[in-house]
Scaffold this active site. Structure first.
Site, mmCIF file in Angstrom:
data_model
loop_
_atom_site.group_PDB
_atom_site.id
_atom_site.type_symbol
_atom_site.label_atom_id
_atom_site.label_comp_id
_atom_site.label_asym_id
_atom_site.label_seq_id
_atom_site.Cartn_x
_atom_site.Cartn_y
_atom_site.Cartn_z
ATOM 1 N N GLY A 282 0.836 -1.192 0.000
ATOM 2 C CA GLY A 282 0.000 0.000 0.000
ATOM 3 C C GLY A 282 0.868 1.238 0.000
ATOM 4 N N GLN B 159 3.280 9.888 1.031
ATOM 5 C CA GLN B 159 4.530 9.129 1.132
ATOM 6 C C GLN B 159 5.469 9.388 -0.041
ATOM 7 O OE1 GLN B 159 2.376 5.224 2.099
ATOM 8 N NE2 GLN B 159 4.299 5.018 3.192
ATOM 9 N N CYS C 33 5.378 -0.260 7.414
ATOM 10 C CA CYS C 33 5.133 0.879 6.525
ATOM 11 C C CYS C 33 6.411 1.189 5.759
ATOM 12 C CB CYS C 33 4.721 2.082 7.374
ATOM 13 S SG CYS C 33 4.371 3.562 6.420
ATOM 14 N N LEU C 34 6.280 1.482 4.465
ATOM 15 C CA LEU C 34 7.466 1.791 3.659
ATOM 16 C C LEU C 34 8.165 3.061 4.140
ATOM 17 C CD1 LEU C 34 6.091 0.986 0.072
ATOM 18 C CD2 LEU C 34 7.695 -0.385 1.431
ATOM 19 N N HIS D 290 -4.836 1.801 7.230
ATOM 20 C CA HIS D 290 -3.449 2.264 7.371
ATOM 21 C C HIS D 290 -3.179 3.392 6.365
ATOM 22 C CE1 HIS D 290 1.050 1.426 7.838
ATOM 23 N NE2 HIS D 290 0.981 2.203 6.764
ATOM 24 N N GLU D 291 -3.596 3.186 5.112
ATOM 25 C CA GLU D 291 -3.355 4.210 4.076
ATOM 26 C C GLU D 291 -4.220 5.446 4.311
ATOM 27 O OE1 GLU D 291 -0.749 3.749 2.501
ATOM 28 O OE2 GLU D 291 -0.610 1.608 2.927
ATOM 29 N N HIS E 194 -2.595 7.804 6.629
ATOM 30 C CA HIS E 194 -1.559 8.646 6.009
ATOM 31 C C HIS E 194 -2.156 9.945 5.478
ATOM 32 C CE1 HIS E 194 2.122 6.323 6.112
ATOM 33 N NE2 HIS E 194 1.544 5.250 5.611
HETATM 34 NI NI NI Z 1 2.327 3.312 5.609
#
Ligand code: NI
Length: 186
Positions: free
Chosen positions: A46, A51, A99-100, A141-142, A145
């Site tokens: 995701g 991000q 998370c990236l 989660h997204e 963000h």
């Molecule tokens: Ni994330």
């Protein structure tokens, strides 16, 4: 085009993102294509626009790499513009997240087990869908963000304390990743 991913500590990850006015459809499609390419390149499931440094309410998710653990995610791929919750269940579930933007960090996070989301598709149609299981978790989660919230914010106080040093290092760019990253400093 693969974009660099902003790391924990970057201002854009803490800024609530703006709704897109949908006027530049070609630009939107290009951004979303780049986000999908960036997510796949980084082996993520995701990615939200902040991000990659774009403070817009856009997210992509793909569960096809997670089918070992979640067979129901086969074929699960969504690209959402201006998503918003229309329902969040009282029933919750707990599972490990990463998370990236926060490499090599994980924590168990409790979230509503089921959600309904209204969003605009890349075909510029407005739809509403219900999600459960890990799909619901990925999307929440997204969605976080887009509000400047990171999964570590939801971790237990003791877990957060344990992660303090790691998070500090990440915000300084002292972390190894297989994908290109960015901080406010470099
Ligand atoms: Ni994330």
């Amino acid at each position: 085009m693969i974009l660099p991913i902003y790391l924990y500590g970057s201002q854009v990850l803490r800024t609530p993102a703006q709704e897109d006015d949908l006027s530049d459809r070609e630009g939107l499609r290009k951004l979303i294509d780049d986000m999908v390419e960036t997510m796949h390149h980084a082996d993520g499931c995701g990615l939200a626009a902040p991000q990659v440094g774009v403070s817009k309410r856009i997210l992509v998710v793909d569960g096809n790499d997670l089918t070992d653990r979640f067979p129901e995610l086969k074929g699960f791929h969504r690209e959402m513009i201006n998503p918003r919750f229309t329902f969040e269940s009282e029933e919750t579930s707990s599972y490990e997240e990463g998370c990236l933007s926060i490499p090599n960090v994980d924590a168990d996070i409790t979230r509503p087990a089921k959600v309904r989301i209204r969003y605009v598709t890349t075909g510029f149609e407005e739809v509403e869908e219900e999600f459960e299981g890990f799909a619901a978790r990925m999307l929440q989660h997204e969605m976080d963000h887009l509000d400047g919230v990171l999964f570590t914010d939801h971790a237990s106080p003791i877990r957060r304390k344990m992660l303090t040093g790691k998070l500090m290092n990440i915000s300084r760019g002292n972390v190894r990743t297989r994908y290109r990253v960015k901080t406010d400093k470099k």
